[in-house]
Enzyme design. Structure first.
Site, short mmCIF file in Angstrom:
data_model
loop_
_atom_site.label_atom_id
_atom_site.label_comp_id
_atom_site.label_asym_id
_atom_site.label_seq_id
_atom_site.Cartn_x
_atom_site.Cartn_y
_atom_site.Cartn_z
CB CYS A 83 46.59 46.42 49.37
SG CYS A 83 45.04 46.61 50.35
CG HIS A 174 46.44 41.62 50.51
ND1 HIS A 174 48.06 41.89 50.85
CD2 HIS A 174 45.78 42.68 50.88
CE1 HIS A 174 47.95 42.99 51.55
NE2 HIS A 174 46.47 43.36 51.60
CD GLU A 176 50.15 39.77 48.86
OE1 GLU A 176 49.43 40.23 47.80
OE2 GLU A 176 49.92 40.56 49.86
N1 GLN Z 1 44.42 50.22 54.74
C1 GLN Z 1 45.56 50.50 54.38
C2 GLN Z 1 46.06 51.64 53.81
O1 GLN Z 1 45.36 52.53 53.86
C3 GLN Z 1 45.92 49.17 53.28
C4 GLN Z 1 45.56 47.99 53.71
C5 GLN Z 1 46.27 46.79 53.05
O2 GLN Z 1 47.48 47.15 52.33
N2 GLN Z 1 45.74 45.69 53.19
O3 GLN Z 1 47.37 51.93 53.81
#
Ligand code: GLN
Length: 198
Positions: A83, A174, A176
């Site tokens: 992410c 995610h 995890e």
């Molecule tokens: N929206 C976040 C970003 O741009 C990422 C979101 C997340 O890691 N769950 O950094």
């Protein structure tokens, strides 16, 4: 062959750190929270967790870790970005922002699944890992372009959400946050491969 347990770090400046540490422990490796260059030196592979990519980058800068992290990846040590971590791995961001580290040959768009649906779960088919992974997306990015040497491991709704480039791995969601540790195990197998090759 290395006799000690594999030591896998989780970059612990901000974000979903504890969940990754727990998942790694369940997979039987030594899990280390990495907050400094000294700790980075000690690990065989590193997970950059989800969170807020601009915040993680700011904290990397203040901890003086950017150059060391880039060197770590360039030395062939496996890195897995999830992410916000995926955003940091990217060579370019669609927005033109520059807080990414440029580790993987991919172009990434942040917050790409719409403001209305901040988070959702879906079953994904992940090449070489599992036919059905319950993936949790939270304000997730996606990969809009992959360059040479990048293998697409999964797509959702025609959007690329997981990729591998040699010893580097990235996903939009995610892994995890569920009990299924198959992706964490896959990353651990990449670390074993990299050690066997060196
Ligand atoms: N929206 C976040 C970003 O741009 C990422 C979101 C997340 O890691 N769950 O950094």
């Amino acid at each position: 062959m290395n006799q000690r347990k594999l030591r896998v770090g989780v970059l612990a400046l901000q974000g979903a750190v504890r969940e990754h540490l727990k998942a790694l422990e369940k997979c039987g490796v030594e899990a280390v929270a990495v907050k400094s260059n000294d700790q980075l030196e000690l690990v065989d592979g590193l997970i950059i967790p989800g969170g807020e990519s601009t915040t993680i980058r700011r904290l990397l800068d203040t901890s003086g870790m950017v150059a060391n992290l880039i060197r770590f990846a360039q030395a062939g040590k496996p890195v897995f970005g999830t992410c916000a971590g995926l955003i940091l791995m990217a060579k370019t961001l669609v927005s033109g922002e520059t807080h990414n580290l440029g580790l993987m040959n991919i172009k990434v768009q942040r917050n790409s699944f719409g403001r209305q649906v901040d988070s959702f779960e879906t079953e994904l088919d992940i090449k070489g890992v599992t036919g059905s992974f319950n993936a949790v997306f939270i304000r997730a990015p996606h990969i809009v372009e992959v360059g040479d040497g990048v293998e697409v491991l999964s797509k959702y709704d025609d959007r690329i959400v997981m990729v591998r480039e040699k010893h580097l791995l990235g996903c939009s969601f995610h892994p995890e946050l569920t009990d299924d540790n198959s992706i964490t195990e896959y990353f651990i197998s990449m670390i074993k491969e990299s050690q066997a090759a060196s």
